[in-house]
Design a protein around this motif. Structure first.
Motif, PDB file in Angstrom:
ATOM      1  N   ASN A 276      10.317   1.063   5.013  1.00 55.29           N
ATOM      2  CA  ASN A 276      11.629   0.598   5.482  1.00 55.29           C
ATOM      3  C   ASN A 276      11.523   0.022   6.889  1.00 55.29           C
ATOM      4  OD1 ASN A 276      12.592   1.395   3.037  1.00 55.29           O
ATOM      5  ND2 ASN A 276      13.558   3.277   3.782  1.00 55.29           N
ATOM      6  N   ARG A 277      10.504  -0.802   7.067  1.00 58.26           N
ATOM      7  CA  ARG A 277      10.239  -1.555   8.311  1.00 58.26           C
ATOM      8  C   ARG A 277       9.827  -0.667   9.480  1.00 58.26           C
ATOM      9  NH1 ARG A 277      13.760  -6.998   7.882  1.00 58.26           N
ATOM     10  NH2 ARG A 277      13.631  -7.108   5.627  1.00 58.26           N
ATOM     11  N   ARG A 278       9.461   0.538   9.197  1.00 57.39           N
ATOM     12  CA  ARG A 278       8.928   1.415  10.237  1.00 57.39           C
ATOM     13  C   ARG A 278       7.430   1.509  10.023  1.00 57.39           C
ATOM     14  NH1 ARG A 278      11.359   5.681  12.691  1.00 57.39           N
ATOM     15  NH2 ARG A 278      13.048   5.673  11.178  1.00 57.39           N
ATOM     16  N   LEU A 279       6.657   1.246  11.069  1.00 56.02           N
ATOM     17  CA  LEU A 279       5.209   1.370  10.953  1.00 56.02           C
ATOM     18  C   LEU A 279       4.849   2.849  10.929  1.00 56.02           C
ATOM     19  CD1 LEU A 279       2.410  -0.187  11.091  1.00 56.02           C
ATOM     20  CD2 LEU A 279       2.391   0.559  13.461  1.00 56.02           C
ATOM     21  N   VAL A 280       4.143   3.261   9.892  1.00 56.54           N
ATOM     22  CA  VAL A 280       3.776   4.677   9.811  1.00 56.54           C
ATOM     23  C   VAL A 280       2.286   4.815   9.511  1.00 56.54           C
ATOM     24  CG1 VAL A 280       6.054   5.390   9.014  1.00 56.54           C
ATOM     25  CG2 VAL A 280       4.286   4.859   7.345  1.00 56.54           C
ATOM     26  N   ARG A 281       1.790   5.975   9.811  1.00 51.95           N
ATOM     27  CA  ARG A 281       0.419   6.357   9.440  1.00 51.95           C
ATOM     28  C   ARG A 281       0.547   7.417   8.365  1.00 51.95           C
ATOM     29  NH1 ARG A 281      -4.081   3.707  10.411  1.00 51.95           N
ATOM     30  NH2 ARG A 281      -3.113   1.908  11.360  1.00 51.95           N
ATOM     31  N   ASP A 282      -0.124   7.221   7.261  1.00 57.19           N
ATOM     32  CA  ASP A 282       0.046   8.178   6.187  1.00 57.19           C
ATOM     33  C   ASP A 282      -1.250   8.293   5.397  1.00 57.19           C
ATOM     34  OD1 ASP A 282       2.363   9.627   4.601  1.00 57.19           O
ATOM     35  OD2 ASP A 282       1.014   8.704   3.144  1.00 57.19           O
ATOM     36  N   ARG A 283      -1.762   9.489   5.325  1.00 55.53           N
ATOM     37  CA  ARG A 283      -3.056   9.707   4.657  1.00 55.53           C
ATOM     38  C   ARG A 283      -2.976   9.390   3.172  1.00 55.53           C
ATOM     39  NH1 ARG A 283      -6.655  13.092   7.398  1.00 55.53           N
ATOM     40  NH2 ARG A 283      -7.429  13.947   5.450  1.00 55.53           N
ATOM     41  N   LEU A 284      -1.839   9.703   2.595  1.00 53.22           N
ATOM     42  CA  LEU A 284      -1.660   9.455   1.170  1.00 53.22           C
ATOM     43  C   LEU A 284      -1.799   7.955   0.869  1.00 53.22           C
ATOM     44  CD1 LEU A 284      -0.114  10.880  -1.489  1.00 53.22           C
ATOM     45  CD2 LEU A 284       1.671   9.353  -0.684  1.00 53.22           C
ATOM     46  N   ILE A 285      -1.171   7.157   1.699  1.00 52.01           N
ATOM     47  CA  ILE A 285      -1.213   5.713   1.475  1.00 52.01           C
ATOM     48  C   ILE A 285      -2.604   5.172   1.752  1.00 52.01           C
ATOM     49  CG2 ILE A 285      -0.227   3.504   2.188  1.00 52.01           C
ATOM     50  CD1 ILE A 285       1.634   5.421   0.596  1.00 52.01           C
ATOM     51  N   LEU A 286      -3.231   5.696   2.789  1.00 50.63           N
ATOM     52  CA  LEU A 286      -4.611   5.261   3.064  1.00 50.63           C
ATOM     53  C   LEU A 286      -5.488   5.555   1.850  1.00 50.63           C
ATOM     54  CD1 LEU A 286      -5.077   6.418   6.766  1.00 50.63           C
ATOM     55  CD2 LEU A 286      -4.858   4.079   5.923  1.00 50.63           C
ATOM     56  N   HIS A 287      -5.260   6.689   1.241  1.00 53.56           N
ATOM     57  CA  HIS A 287      -6.039   7.044   0.051  1.00 53.56           C
ATOM     58  C   HIS A 287      -5.731   6.078  -1.092  1.00 53.56           C
ATOM     59  CE1 HIS A 287      -7.045   9.308  -3.637  1.00 53.56           C
ATOM     60  NE2 HIS A 287      -8.092   9.675  -2.903  1.00 53.56           N
ATOM     61  N   LYS A 324       8.002   9.647  15.449  1.00 51.94           N
ATOM     62  CA  LYS A 324       8.576   8.991  14.269  1.00 51.94           C
ATOM     63  C   LYS A 324       7.583   8.048  13.576  1.00 51.94           C
ATOM     64  CE  LYS A 324      11.667   8.012  17.270  1.00 51.94           C
ATOM     65  NZ  LYS A 324      12.687   7.377  18.058  1.00 51.94           N
ATOM     66  N   THR A 325       6.314   8.339  13.688  1.00 53.60           N
ATOM     67  CA  THR A 325       5.316   7.487  13.030  1.00 53.60           C
ATOM     68  C   THR A 325       4.725   8.163  11.790  1.00 53.60           C
ATOM     69  OG1 THR A 325       3.648   8.360  14.521  1.00 53.60           O
ATOM     70  CG2 THR A 325       4.605   6.233  15.100  1.00 53.60           C
ATOM     71  N   GLU A 326       5.240   9.323  11.467  1.00 56.11           N
ATOM     72  CA  GLU A 326       4.781   9.995  10.243  1.00 56.11           C
ATOM     73  C   GLU A 326       5.965  10.184   9.317  1.00 56.11           C
ATOM     74  OE1 GLU A 326       2.628  13.622  11.050  1.00 56.11           O
ATOM     75  OE2 GLU A 326       1.789  12.690  12.846  1.00 56.11           O
ATOM     76  N   VAL A 327       5.695  10.125   8.033  1.00 52.34           N
ATOM     77  CA  VAL A 327       6.777  10.318   7.059  1.00 52.34           C
ATOM     78  C   VAL A 327       6.309  11.257   5.951  1.00 52.34           C
ATOM     79  CG1 VAL A 327       7.917   8.088   7.399  1.00 52.34           C
ATOM     80  CG2 VAL A 327       6.056   8.282   5.750  1.00 52.34           C
ATOM     81  N   ARG A 328       7.282  11.779   5.229  1.00 53.97           N
ATOM     82  CA  ARG A 328       6.958  12.522   4.001  1.00 53.97           C
ATOM     83  C   ARG A 328       7.749  11.908   2.873  1.00 53.97           C
ATOM     84  NH1 ARG A 328       8.109  17.506   6.568  1.00 53.97           N
ATOM     85  NH2 ARG A 328       6.288  18.137   7.750  1.00 53.97           N
ATOM     86  N   PHE A 329       7.048  11.622   1.784  1.00 51.31           N
ATOM     87  CA  PHE A 329       7.731  11.055   0.633  1.00 51.31           C
ATOM     88  C   PHE A 329       8.186  12.173  -0.294  1.00 51.31           C
ATOM     89  CE2 PHE A 329       4.787   7.694   1.964  1.00 51.31           C
ATOM     90  CZ  PHE A 329       5.712   6.675   2.160  1.00 51.31           C
TER      91      PHE A 329
END
Ligand SMILES: Nc1ncnc2c1ncn2[C@@H]1O[C@H](COP(=O)(O)OP(=O)(O)OP(=O)(O)O)[C@@H](O)[C@H]1O
Ligand SMILES: [Mg+2]
Length: 510
Positions: A276-287, A324-329
């Motif tokens: 949603n236009r927020r730059l995030v770092r997420d291990r799940l997505i990197l995987h 605010k650079t981390e998220v949980r889905f």
């Protein structure tokens, strides 16, 4: 005797500020997010001494009334949420009500603003968290925040700052991220001597990537056309029945860019993921991204990727970390598979016309055309994902490396292959859809001192990597190439997304 005591407010504020303000780029991040939440169409950032001496962020957003402007410096004062339930449906970039008081606590800050409903503007001055002056001023519209002498009252913190060019590199990287995520807005970043970024509104991510990265880098990316998937997760299945997607099951949208196989990076610093236009770092997505490149990239090397994911705010929790650079889905497995499949499908679809050169950097000694042919065969046999058309028989993988291709073990060479080298020839076998309909002039090389810039760490949760130029975030590098691009960019009407932000609502002190 009691040994516990309540800390003085000034100390508590400095501790809280430490979570939000790590370096000049964190200030730029918070102020830019405020501007975007205020529905600004233009965000201008001026810096001196890498932001250590001055950061000025100006926007044409909705501005603040006199009362709101004062309230904004109270801790936990925000217009963006009202109740605890709102935390699970955040549609703005900010929501904590912490940024302005935190920045004001560790700098000399001047805010000038005028709400559209008021005839006069307001000027507020803070120094080290203390209110110095409030007065009425003539102010056109929107908001300007000037932050001088960051950490002047916390010298220990100031000592941790890096060189001016490194700090400027972080700011350039950061603003480039926002520019990529919001193509319909204009962004400008200038230091005393250079205009580092200047992009005018465009209608597509593709045009924005061109503006900030240049045409040659764009040619090395495969565009992931907008994909939609309805979540299959919310329909409860009865005993013995198969789960069906519920009518109201949320739809997730994805678009973006992923690099062709010949682009190889030694770390994940070139993978950018926006929720949603927020730059995030997420291990799940990197995987998920690594999975998408399975059998396409050798183990231990990584692609360049820009992935834009849009999903209902209720599906993602952004209240995970102060930065605010981390998220949980909520449904992380679904998101993982959607990302993986979308990228892989785009890579497979682009393969026949792209005539990929297979990567050579990580091959074992003695690999050559025979091995290339074997991998080519394996790839062409692979079934397409998500029900796309089967890969045409004409799929061809070049066995020999292209001129200028990265050589085995050459880290610098590998990275250089992704940079828009001035005067380098265009890729000869690109699919037509990878060319801009009316090619724009190549951006000129700027003067950002790249060697000094370190991986982006404007906020906790920074990407991995060392200080070598090859491990730089790609965007920190390419921002130096686009300073003149905006002149040629075509203005377009703004898209309807995101919905009207709540940044312009009435202030609420919680
Ligand atoms: N550039 C701006 N234009 C209009 N209003 C603004 C601007 N900057 C701040 N505000 C107002 O001031 C309030 C406080 O800003 P602040 O950044 O401290 O908190 P926030 O954005 O609500 O949350 P966060 O701490 O997560 O950033 C905002 O909620 C918003 O109403
Ligand atoms: Mg904010």
């Amino acid at each position: 005797m009691s040994i516990i005591h309540i800390l003085p407010e000034a100390v508590a504020n400095k501790i809280a500020a430490g979570e939000v303000v790590e370096r000049p780029a964190s200030v730029v991040k918070e102020l830019t997010e405020n501007s975007l939440d205020a529905d600004a169409g233009r965000v201008e950032v001026a810096v001196e001494s890498g932001g250590k001496r001055l950061i000025r962020v100006t926007d044409d957003g909705c501005g603040m009334s006199h009362d709101d402007a004062l309230l904004a410096f109270e801790r936990h004062a925000t217009s963006k949420i009202r109740s605890a339930e709102d935390l699970f449906e955040i549609s703005t970039l900010g929501f904590r009500g912490e940024a302005l008081p935190s920045i004001a606590a560790v700098s000399r800050l001047v805010l000038e603003t005028r709400h559209v409903s008021e005839g006069a503007g307001t000027r507020i001055e803070f120094a080290g968290g203390r209110l110095r002056d409030v007065k009425e001023v003539a102010w056109a519209a929107g908001t300007e925040v000037e932050v001088r002498d960051l950490f002047f009252n916390t010298p220990a913190r100031r000592k941790f700052l890096k060189s001016e060019s490194t700090e400027l590199g972080h700011i350039a990287t950061l603003l480039t991220h926002y520019a990529l995520a919001q193509p319909q807005k204009s962004f400008r970043l200038a230091s005393l001597t250079n205009e580092i970024l200047n992009v005018s509104p465009v209608s597509t991510h593709r045009e924005r990537v061109y503006q900030v990265m240049g045409g040659q880098l764009l040619e090395q990316l495969v565009e992931i056309a907008p994909q939609e998937r309805r979540m299959l997760v919310s329909a409860p299945a009865g005993y013995g029945e198969e789960a069906e997607p519920a009518e109201e099951a949320p739809i997730v949208r994805l678009s973006g860019f992923a690099s062709r196989p010949e682009v190889q990076k030694l770390n994940r610093n070139h993978i950018y993921f926006f929720v949603n236009r927020r730059l995030v770092r997420d291990r799940l997505i990197l995987h998920a991204i690594t999975e998408a490149y399975r059998n396409i990239l050798p183990a231990g090397v990584y692609p360049v990727a820009l992935i834009f994911l849009e999903l209902p705010a209720t599906e993602v929790d952004v209240n995970v970390h102060p930065s605010k650079t981390e998220v949980r889905f909520r449904h992380s497995a679904f998101i993982h598979d959607f990302v993986r499949d979308s990228i892989r499908q785009a890579l497979i679809a682009a393969r026949p016309v792209a005539a990929f050169s297979l990567p050579r950097t990580s091959r074992s000694a003695g690999s050559g055309p025979a091995e290339d042919a074997e991998i080519a065969e394996r790839l062409s046999e692979e079934p397409p994902l998500m029900g796309s058309a089967p890969a045409p028989q004409s799929a061809r993988i070049e066995a020999a490396g292209r001129p200028g291709q990265a050589q085995r073990g050459s880290i610098r060479g590998a990275d250089a292959s992704t940079l828009p080298a001035a005067g380098a020839p265009h890729h000869s076998a690109l699919p037509p859809n990878l060319r801009l309909s009316s090619p724009l002039p190549e951006p000129r090389t700027g003067t950002l001192p790249l060697e000094e810039a370190a991986p982006a760490s404007y906020a906790p949760g920074a990407p991995e990597g060392g200080a070598d130029a090859d491990t730089l975030p790609l965007l920190a590098v390419v921002t130096s190439f686009h300073a003149t691009c905006a002149r040629w960019a075509r203005s377009r009407t703004a898209s309807s997304w995101p919905p009207t932000p709540k940044g312009c609502g009435s202030s609420t002190s919680t």
